[in-house]
Design a protein around this motif. Structure first.
Motif, mmCIF file in Angstrom:
data_model
loop_
_atom_site.group_PDB
_atom_site.id
_atom_site.type_symbol
_atom_site.label_atom_id
_atom_site.label_comp_id
_atom_site.label_asym_id
_atom_site.label_seq_id
_atom_site.Cartn_x
_atom_site.Cartn_y
_atom_site.Cartn_z
ATOM 1 N N VAL A 171 29.419 96.215 -15.976
ATOM 2 C CA VAL A 171 28.213 96.358 -16.789
ATOM 3 C C VAL A 171 27.194 95.364 -16.266
ATOM 4 C CG1 VAL A 171 27.225 96.161 -19.102
ATOM 5 C CG2 VAL A 171 29.566 97.001 -18.825
ATOM 6 N N LEU B 170 29.639 100.196 -25.620
ATOM 7 C CA LEU B 170 30.640 100.571 -24.615
ATOM 8 C C LEU B 170 31.782 101.383 -25.228
ATOM 9 C CD1 LEU B 170 30.776 97.308 -22.508
ATOM 10 C CD2 LEU B 170 29.546 99.414 -22.018
ATOM 11 N N VAL C 37 25.986 100.905 -16.423
ATOM 12 C CA VAL C 37 27.421 100.892 -16.694
ATOM 13 C C VAL C 37 28.117 101.707 -15.609
ATOM 14 C CG1 VAL C 37 29.229 101.491 -18.345
ATOM 15 C CG2 VAL C 37 26.992 100.749 -19.174
#
Length: 160
Positions: free
Chosen positions: A51, A4, A77
């Motif tokens: 997510v 991420l 995401v």
């Protein structure tokens, strides 16, 4: 999660180099960053909205490749991009900047996103800044490979 953090950095780098966004400050969204007050020049705050990990039809098994068996999950995401302009800005300016974001992250040959949605534009309550939120979705696989013999046969049995 390194994935991420790397994704947000990739978004920031791509947008910083995008045509039409040269005068836009690109910052991490709260809680990773703070909004400058008051908004004096266009800002783009990039953050993660959600997510989701999804299993495939065969659970974590994704198939076999040259290196061996592949296992993993599909990850979806949701990126949240808040475009903020000074209070005196016109809506057309916000739309032009949003189109530049769309061109770079969605339509470019190396675009990251599967889709990008624009929400309603309006004045921000506390700052008076003109704001437009964009939500984009990226699908990817988080995988691992295990060196072993391949699956030779899959049998599906019906219950009942």
């Amino acid at each position: 999660m390194d994935f991420l953090a790397g994704l947000l950095e990739s978004v920031r780098v791509r947008l910083a180099a995008a045509e039409g966004l040269e005068d836009v400050r690109i910052l991490p969204a709260y809680p990773g960053g703070r909004r400058p007050q008051p908004v004096g020049k266009p800002l783009l705050l990039a953050g993660i909205g959600a997510v989701t990990l999804e299993a495939g039809a065969l659970g974590d098994y994704l198939g076999s490749g040259q290196a061996g068996e592949r296992f993993g999950r599909r990850v979806r995401v949701e990126l949240v991009l808040d475009l903020l302009l000074p209070p005196a800005a016109e809506g057309a300016e916000a739309l032009a900047l949003a189109e530049a974001v769309c061109d770079r992250l969605l339509l470019a040959a190396d675009g990251l996103l599967d889709e990008l949605r624009w929400e309603e534009m309006g004045q921000q309550g506390t700052t008076g800044a003109l704001g437009l939120r964009l939500r984009g979705t990226l699908g990817a696989y988080l995988t691992r490979e295990e060196a072993s013999g391949g699956i030779e046969d899959i049998i599906i049995r019906r219950k009942g």
